[in-house]
Design a protein around this motif. Sequence first.
Motif, PDB file in Angstrom:
ATOM      1  N   ALA A 188       0.938  -1.652  -0.020  1.00 52.26           N
ATOM      2  CA  ALA A 188       0.324  -0.439   0.348  1.00 52.26           C
ATOM      3  C   ALA A 188       0.769   1.013   0.237  1.00 52.26           C
ATOM      4  CB  ALA A 188      -0.694   0.306   1.371  1.00 52.26           C
ATOM      5  N   VAL A 189       1.734   1.130   0.869  1.00 52.75           N
ATOM      6  CA  VAL A 189       2.580   1.967   1.044  1.00 52.75           C
ATOM      7  C   VAL A 189       3.495   2.817  -0.295  1.00 52.75           C
ATOM      8  CG1 VAL A 189       4.974   3.355   1.814  1.00 52.75           C
ATOM      9  CG2 VAL A 189       3.466   2.476   3.427  1.00 52.75           C
ATOM     10  N   ARG A 190       3.487   1.701  -1.182  1.00 50.49           N
ATOM     11  CA  ARG A 190       4.734   1.645  -2.662  1.00 50.49           C
ATOM     12  C   ARG A 190       3.745   2.001  -3.981  1.00 50.49           C
ATOM     13  NH1 ARG A 190       2.606  -0.270  -7.082  1.00 50.49           N
ATOM     14  NH2 ARG A 190       1.786  -2.031  -6.372  1.00 50.49           N
ATOM     15  N   ARG A 191       2.504   1.992  -3.040  1.00 51.64           N
ATOM     16  CA  ARG A 191       1.452   2.139  -4.742  1.00 51.64           C
ATOM     17  C   ARG A 191       1.039   3.835  -4.056  1.00 51.64           C
ATOM     18  NH1 ARG A 191      -1.448  -2.351  -3.194  1.00 51.64           N
ATOM     19  NH2 ARG A 191      -3.265  -1.569  -1.690  1.00 51.64           N
ATOM     20  N   ALA A 192       1.253   4.079  -3.017  1.00 55.27           N
ATOM     21  CA  ALA A 192       0.295   5.498  -2.699  1.00 55.27           C
ATOM     22  C   ALA A 192       1.841   6.369  -3.072  1.00 55.27           C
ATOM     23  CB  ALA A 192       0.595   6.479  -1.174  1.00 55.27           C
ATOM     24  N   ILE A 193       2.944   5.961  -3.120  1.00 56.39           N
ATOM     25  CA  ILE A 193       4.920   6.951  -3.062  1.00 56.39           C
ATOM     26  C   ILE A 193       4.299   6.745  -4.958  1.00 56.39           C
ATOM     27  CG2 ILE A 193       6.809   6.702  -2.962  1.00 56.39           C
ATOM     28  CD1 ILE A 193       7.202   5.575  -0.543  1.00 56.39           C
ATOM     29  N   HIS A 194       4.133   6.212  -5.580  1.00 54.22           N
ATOM     30  CA  HIS A 194       3.915   5.442  -6.968  1.00 54.22           C
ATOM     31  C   HIS A 194       2.589   6.669  -8.225  1.00 54.22           C
ATOM     32  CE1 HIS A 194       6.707   1.963  -7.992  1.00 54.22           C
ATOM     33  NE2 HIS A 194       7.368   2.802  -7.171  1.00 54.22           N
ATOM     34  N   ALA A 195       1.491   6.481  -6.709  1.00 49.20           N
ATOM     35  CA  ALA A 195       0.340   7.451  -7.537  1.00 49.20           C
ATOM     36  C   ALA A 195       0.929   8.801  -7.206  1.00 49.20           C
ATOM     37  CB  ALA A 195      -0.440   6.887  -6.422  1.00 49.20           C
ATOM     38  N   ALA A 196       1.672   9.047  -6.440  1.00 51.79           N
ATOM     39  CA  ALA A 196       2.756  10.149  -5.940  1.00 51.79           C
ATOM     40  C   ALA A 196       3.424  10.520  -7.219  1.00 51.79           C
ATOM     41  CB  ALA A 196       2.595  10.570  -4.717  1.00 51.79           C
ATOM     42  N   GLY A 197       3.910   9.872  -7.797  1.00 50.23           N
ATOM     43  CA  GLY A 197       5.196   9.991  -8.966  1.00 50.23           C
ATOM     44  C   GLY A 197       6.402   9.646  -8.397  1.00 50.23           C
ATOM     45  N   GLY A 198       6.292   9.490  -7.264  1.00 47.74           N
ATOM     46  CA  GLY A 198       7.713   8.777  -6.655  1.00 47.74           C
ATOM     47  C   GLY A 198       8.112   8.112  -6.563  1.00 47.74           C
ATOM     48  N   LEU A 199       9.360   7.788  -5.914  1.00 50.94           N
ATOM     49  CA  LEU A 199       9.746   6.260  -6.237  1.00 50.94           C
ATOM     50  C   LEU A 199      10.221   6.076  -4.732  1.00 50.94           C
ATOM     51  CD1 LEU A 199      13.272   7.702  -8.292  1.00 50.94           C
ATOM     52  CD2 LEU A 199      11.351   5.836  -9.041  1.00 50.94           C
ATOM     53  N   ALA A 200       9.891   4.521  -4.544  1.00 51.58           N
ATOM     54  CA  ALA A 200       9.810   3.717  -3.247  1.00 51.58           C
ATOM     55  C   ALA A 200      11.042   2.657  -3.258  1.00 51.58           C
ATOM     56  CB  ALA A 200       8.418   3.168  -3.264  1.00 51.58           C
ATOM     57  N   LEU A 201      11.795   3.257  -1.678  1.00 50.32           N
ATOM     58  CA  LEU A 201      13.360   2.702  -1.108  1.00 50.32           C
ATOM     59  C   LEU A 201      13.292   2.314  -0.404  1.00 50.32           C
ATOM     60  CD1 LEU A 201      13.985   5.443  -3.699  1.00 50.32           C
ATOM     61  CD2 LEU A 201      15.994   3.167  -3.766  1.00 50.32           C
ATOM     62  N   LEU A 202      13.270   0.784   0.369  1.00 58.33           N
ATOM     63  CA  LEU A 202      13.892  -0.001   1.299  1.00 58.33           C
ATOM     64  C   LEU A 202      14.755   1.068   1.867  1.00 58.33           C
ATOM     65  CD1 LEU A 202      12.818  -1.964   3.602  1.00 58.33           C
ATOM     66  CD2 LEU A 202      14.342  -3.621   2.188  1.00 58.33           C
ATOM     67  N   ALA A 203      14.326   1.713   3.558  1.00 57.25           N
ATOM     68  CA  ALA A 203      15.997   2.755   4.195  1.00 57.25           C
ATOM     69  C   ALA A 203      16.318   1.008   4.768  1.00 57.25           C
ATOM     70  CB  ALA A 203      14.832   2.995   5.273  1.00 57.25           C
ATOM     71  N   HIS A 204      17.829   1.482   4.715  1.00 51.49           N
ATOM     72  CA  HIS A 204      18.738   0.786   6.017  1.00 51.49           C
ATOM     73  C   HIS A 204      18.128  -0.555   5.780  1.00 51.49           C
ATOM     74  CE1 HIS A 204      16.350   2.298   8.805  1.00 51.49           C
ATOM     75  NE2 HIS A 204      16.404   2.985   8.697  1.00 51.49           N
ATOM     76  N   PRO A 205      18.174  -1.766   4.969  1.00 53.03           N
ATOM     77  CA  PRO A 205      18.074  -2.762   5.037  1.00 53.03           C
ATOM     78  C   PRO A 205      18.548  -4.185   6.015  1.00 53.03           C
ATOM     79  CG  PRO A 205      18.457  -2.084   2.282  1.00 53.03           C
ATOM     80  CD  PRO A 205      18.904  -1.194   3.345  1.00 53.03           C
ATOM     81  N   ALA A 206      19.559  -3.830   5.871  1.00 55.79           N
ATOM     82  CA  ALA A 206      20.378  -4.483   7.846  1.00 55.79           C
ATOM     83  C   ALA A 206      19.633  -4.660   8.848  1.00 55.79           C
ATOM     84  CB  ALA A 206      21.674  -4.491   6.833  1.00 55.79           C
ATOM     85  N   ARG A 207      19.153  -3.055   9.433  1.00 53.15           N
ATOM     86  CA  ARG A 207      18.486  -2.569  10.331  1.00 53.15           C
ATOM     87  C   ARG A 207      17.526  -3.718  10.916  1.00 53.15           C
ATOM     88  NH1 ARG A 207      18.649   3.213  11.991  1.00 53.15           N
ATOM     89  NH2 ARG A 207      17.710   2.384  14.555  1.00 53.15           N
TER      90      ARG A 207
END
Length: 232
Positions: A146-165
Motif C-alpha cells: 500500500a505504501v509503495r502504491r501511494a508513493i508511485h501514485a504521487a509520482g515518486g520512487l519507493a526505496l527500502l531504508a537501511h535494509p540491514a537494521r
Amino acid sequence: MPAGGGCAWSRRSSPVVPEHPLVPVLQGVGASCCPGRLNFHCHTICSDGSLQPEGLADQAVDLGLEHFAVTDHHSVAALAPLRRRLAQHRERGLGVPTLWSGVEISCLLEGCLVHVLGLGFDPDHPALGPYLQGSAVVGKALRAEAVRRAIHAAGGLALLAHPARYRLPYHLLIAAAAELGFDGAEAFYDYEQGQRWRPSPLVCDAIAAQLSRLGLLTSCGTDTHGLGLGGR
C-alpha cells in the motif's frame, strides 16, 4: 557523474518508474557519494531530528552537495522552508544542490516493521495524505504494498531504508520488496553510526550487489538526526 571511481555510473535494468528524473542520479550512486555529493536520508525538527530546516539547507550548501532529500518521518513540513532557504542562497550567487521531496514511512514487509523512503514525489498528491500526518497509519494502509502504491501514485520512487537494521535478514526483505514493485533500497549506510559517516564494509557491498542483480536502484544517506550532516 564521473566515469570512474566510487560514484561512477552503473548499468542496471530499468526500474519500476524508468522515466523519473531522479533515476539517473540513483543509477550513479556509489560508496563514495555520501556525504559529500549525495544525501537522500536526513531529518529535521519536523520529525525526530535536531536541525532546523534552514540550518540543514545551509549545511547542504556548505558541503557542496549536488542532490539531497530531507526524509522526515511521516512529514514534508520541512520542504517549504528548505526551498525558501535554498532560493536565498541562489539569489546571493551561491551554488545550491537539487532538493528532492522526501519522506520516511513505516510499514509492514513480510510481517516486519520497516521504513520506506519516498523520493521525488508530489507532496500534495492525495494518495500520500494519510502517510504525512506525523505518525504511522494502521490497518491495511500499513502494508508495504500500500505504501509503495501511494508513493508511485504521487509520482515518486519507493526505496527500502537501511535494509540491514531489521529483525529479518536484509536479503529476504530486499527480495520481498522487489516482488512488490519497490524501485530499490538504501545500499550505502553507516550501520556503526560513527561520528563521521562511512558505509559499513561487507554488508553495504552485499546489499549493493543484490540490488544490481535485481535491476534495482541504490541510494545512500547519513540518516542525520543530530546537528551535522556529516554523520547520524
